[in-house]
Design a protein around this motif. Structure first.
Motif, PDB file in Angstrom:
ATOM      1  N   SER A   1       0.845  -1.182   0.000  1.00 36.73           N
ATOM      2  CA  SER A   1       0.000   0.000   0.000  1.00 36.73           C
ATOM      3  C   SER A   1       0.885   1.239   0.000  1.00 36.73           C
ATOM      4  O   SER A   1       2.107   1.140  -0.152  1.00 36.73           O
ATOM      5  N   ALA A   2       0.270   2.390   0.213  1.00 37.49           N
ATOM      6  CA  ALA A   2       1.021   3.647   0.195  1.00 37.49           C
ATOM      7  C   ALA A   2       2.002   3.735   1.362  1.00 37.49           C
ATOM      8  O   ALA A   2       2.991   4.470   1.299  1.00 37.49           O
ATOM      9  N   ASN A   3       1.749   3.003   2.435  1.00 33.71           N
ATOM     10  CA  ASN A   3       2.594   3.017   3.624  1.00 33.71           C
ATOM     11  C   ASN A   3       3.051   1.590   3.942  1.00 33.71           C
ATOM     12  O   ASN A   3       2.486   0.623   3.426  1.00 33.71           O
ATOM     13  N   PRO A   4       4.073   1.441   4.785  1.00 33.40           N
ATOM     14  CA  PRO A   4       4.497   0.099   5.159  1.00 33.40           C
ATOM     15  C   PRO A   4       3.347  -0.723   5.740  1.00 33.40           C
ATOM     16  O   PRO A   4       2.495  -0.196   6.463  1.00 33.40           O
ATOM     17  N   VAL A   5       3.319  -2.003   5.427  1.00 35.68           N
ATOM     18  CA  VAL A   5       2.253  -2.907   5.860  1.00 35.68           C
ATOM     19  C   VAL A   5       2.813  -3.873   6.897  1.00 35.68           C
ATOM     20  O   VAL A   5       3.852  -4.508   6.668  1.00 35.68           O
ATOM     21  N   MET A   6       2.137  -3.982   8.039  1.00 37.97           N
ATOM     22  CA  MET A   6       2.520  -4.954   9.057  1.00 37.97           C
ATOM     23  C   MET A   6       1.940  -6.323   8.692  1.00 37.97           C
ATOM     24  O   MET A   6       0.772  -6.423   8.266  1.00 37.97           O
ATOM     25  N   VAL A   7       2.734  -7.368   8.855  1.00 33.89           N
ATOM     26  CA  VAL A   7       2.294  -8.721   8.494  1.00 33.89           C
ATOM     27  C   VAL A   7       2.631  -9.692   9.614  1.00 33.89           C
ATOM     28  O   VAL A   7       3.595  -9.499  10.362  1.00 33.89           O
ATOM     29  N   ASP A   8       1.809 -10.731   9.752  1.00 33.04           N
ATOM     30  CA  ASP A   8       2.101 -11.841  10.656  1.00 33.04           C
ATOM     31  C   ASP A   8       2.896 -12.900   9.895  1.00 33.04           C
ATOM     32  O   ASP A   8       2.507 -13.304   8.796  1.00 33.04           O
ATOM     33  N   VAL A   9       3.999 -13.344  10.483  1.00 32.06           N
ATOM     34  CA  VAL A   9       4.825 -14.374   9.855  1.00 32.06           C
ATOM     35  C   VAL A   9       4.166 -15.730  10.097  1.00 32.06           C
ATOM     36  O   VAL A   9       3.833 -16.061  11.241  1.00 32.06           O
ATOM     37  N   PRO A  10       3.941 -16.532   9.056  1.00 36.15           N
ATOM     38  CA  PRO A  10       3.301 -17.841   9.253  1.00 36.15           C
ATOM     39  C   PRO A  10       4.115 -18.743  10.185  1.00 36.15           C
ATOM     40  O   PRO A  10       5.353 -18.744  10.158  1.00 36.15           O
ATOM     41  N   VAL A  11       3.417 -19.518  11.030  1.00 35.02           N
ATOM     42  CA  VAL A  11       4.066 -20.487  11.908  1.00 35.02           C
ATOM     43  C   VAL A  11       4.312 -21.768  11.106  1.00 35.02           C
ATOM     44  O   VAL A  11       3.372 -22.396  10.624  1.00 35.02           O
ATOM     45  N   THR A  12       5.576 -22.130  10.959  1.00 29.01           N
ATOM     46  CA  THR A  12       5.915 -23.272  10.096  1.00 29.01           C
ATOM     47  C   THR A  12       6.696 -24.364  10.825  1.00 29.01           C
ATOM     48  O   THR A  12       6.965 -25.410  10.241  1.00 29.01           O
ATOM     49  N   ASP A  13       7.097 -24.119  12.091  1.00 29.86           N
ATOM     50  CA  ASP A  13       7.881 -25.144  12.783  1.00 29.86           C
ATOM     51  C   ASP A  13       6.959 -26.258  13.279  1.00 29.86           C
ATOM     52  O   ASP A  13       5.751 -26.074  13.460  1.00 29.86           O
ATOM     53  N   ALA A  14       7.524 -27.442  13.545  1.00 30.08           N
ATOM     54  CA  ALA A  14       6.744 -28.650  13.853  1.00 30.08           C
ATOM     55  C   ALA A  14       5.920 -28.507  15.125  1.00 30.08           C
ATOM     56  O   ALA A  14       4.793 -29.022  15.209  1.00 30.08           O
TER      57      ALA A  14
ATOM     58  N   ARG B   1       5.008 -25.553  16.510  1.00 30.62           N
ATOM     59  CA  ARG B   1       4.312 -24.258  16.500  1.00 30.62           C
ATOM     60  C   ARG B   1       4.760 -23.372  17.668  1.00 30.62           C
ATOM     61  O   ARG B   1       3.956 -22.743  18.348  1.00 30.62           O
ATOM     62  N   ARG B   2       6.065 -23.322  17.866  1.00 34.73           N
ATOM     63  CA  ARG B   2       6.614 -22.508  18.954  1.00 34.73           C
ATOM     64  C   ARG B   2       7.050 -21.123  18.503  1.00 34.73           C
ATOM     65  O   ARG B   2       7.129 -20.193  19.307  1.00 34.73           O
TER      66      ARG B   2
END
Length: 319
Positions: free
Chosen positions: A270-283, A285-286
């Motif tokens: 978008s016009a400004n920085p976008v905050m995102v959640d990083v997907p949990v991928t470890d076995a 889920r820690r």
């Protein structure tokens, strides 16, 4: 009789108390993105480069027309300014053990730190574009950054010269004044030398609500904003004498449409920085994470609208 008391040295029951209010580092005001007046509002299509078109004016027609002679048509020409987009971003990952044992909530702290990191990162990119303008002068009649010494502080004449150049180039003002971004070290010398009679303090403006954060006043048609994020070239001066230990500061004076900002609204941007959640991928889920991303570019839109005055400061690094 001696009284034997069970005291703090007898039992290991004392704990250290921690304040649960999170504090953060001292943070500067961010100016540079806010002065990018030209932006992408009506793109024909997505692209890695954004081209802005400036149409040149025709020469003034000052000759009288012949009564029976037709005019000769002239051509209109244009120029284009290209701003290249690039991806920027950062992320932080936390462990389940940290989140479980921490005495305060970790995620709000991470979000706060990342939010400011996004702001200062993008503002730094905008600043780098602003300080790369081609119209530069050096205080003390020096002809090169390398020749700036400790006595070459910013003067009122330097500012008046920049204002005259902007006005001669027909550069529009921001509601009657040009914008100046000045480092506090430079402001220390400059305001002391020019004296109070040449300054208009913010409290006398007719519309205080329109004042930018950090504005210290006006001088000779320039509304100055004081910021430690003004351009600073460490140890760049006095090299002609073999020392190279004088910090050189860049004071930016600009009019309307000095800078351009191009960005993408596709791909989750978008016009400004976008905050995102990083997907949990470890076995187990820690590991959780969050971050920010931006696809943006900055550039000088009108070189004529941007001036940089390079000088030293008596309280800067001059060892």
């Amino acid at each position: 009789m001696t009284i034997t008391a069970t005291n703090t040295a007898s039992l290991d029951l004392l704990l250290v108390g921690y304040e649960k209010l999170a504090y953060f580092s001292l943070r500067p005001e961010l100016f540079f993105d806010s002065v990018c007046e030209v932006g992408t509002t009506n793109l024909t299509n997505p692209g890695a480069d954004v081209k802005f078109t400036i149409f040149n004016e025709l020469a003034a027609a000052t000759s009288a027309l012949g009564e029976t002679t037709d005019v000769t048509p002239v051509t209109i020409d244009d120029a284009q300014v290209t701003v290249t987009l690039a991806e920027y971003g950062n992320a932080v990952q936390t462990s389940a053990k940290l989140r479980a044992l921490s005495f305060l909530a970790v995620n709000p702290v991470v979000a706060n730190v990342l939010g400011f990191n996004a702001g200062i990162s993008i503002d730094s990119i905008a600043r780098n574009a602003a300080q790369a303008g081609s119209n530069v002068r050096y205080s003390g009649a020096d002809g090169d950054r390398n020749d700036v010494d400790v006595a070459d502080t910013l003067t009122g004449n330097d500012v008046r010269r920049a204002v005259a150049e902007l006005r001669s180039a027909n550069v529009a003002t921001f509601n009657g004044s040009y914008k100046g971004i000045i480092h506090p070290d430079v402001s220390y010398d400059f305001r002391g030398a020019t004296g109070g009679t040449n300054w208009s303090d913010p409290h006398i403006y007719s519309d205080p609500s329109g004042i930018y954060n950090g504005v210290i006043g006006t001088f000779q048609g320039v509304q100055f904003m004081e910021s430690p994020r003004a351009p600073l070239f460490a140890n760049a001066g006095d090299g002609l004498n073999g020392t190279g230990t004088i910090d050189v500061y860049g004071t930016l004076i600009m009019g309307r449409q000095a800078l351009a900002k191009a960005y993408s609204t596709g791909g989750g941007y978008s016009a400004n920085p976008v905050m995102v959640d990083v997907p949990v991928t470890d076995a187990l889920r820690r590991f959780e994470g969050m971050g920010w991303k931006h696809l943006v570019g900055y550039g000088v839109f009108r070189q004529a609208a941007l001036r940089r005055i390079e000088s030293a400061s008596s309280i800067g690094a001059n060892a």
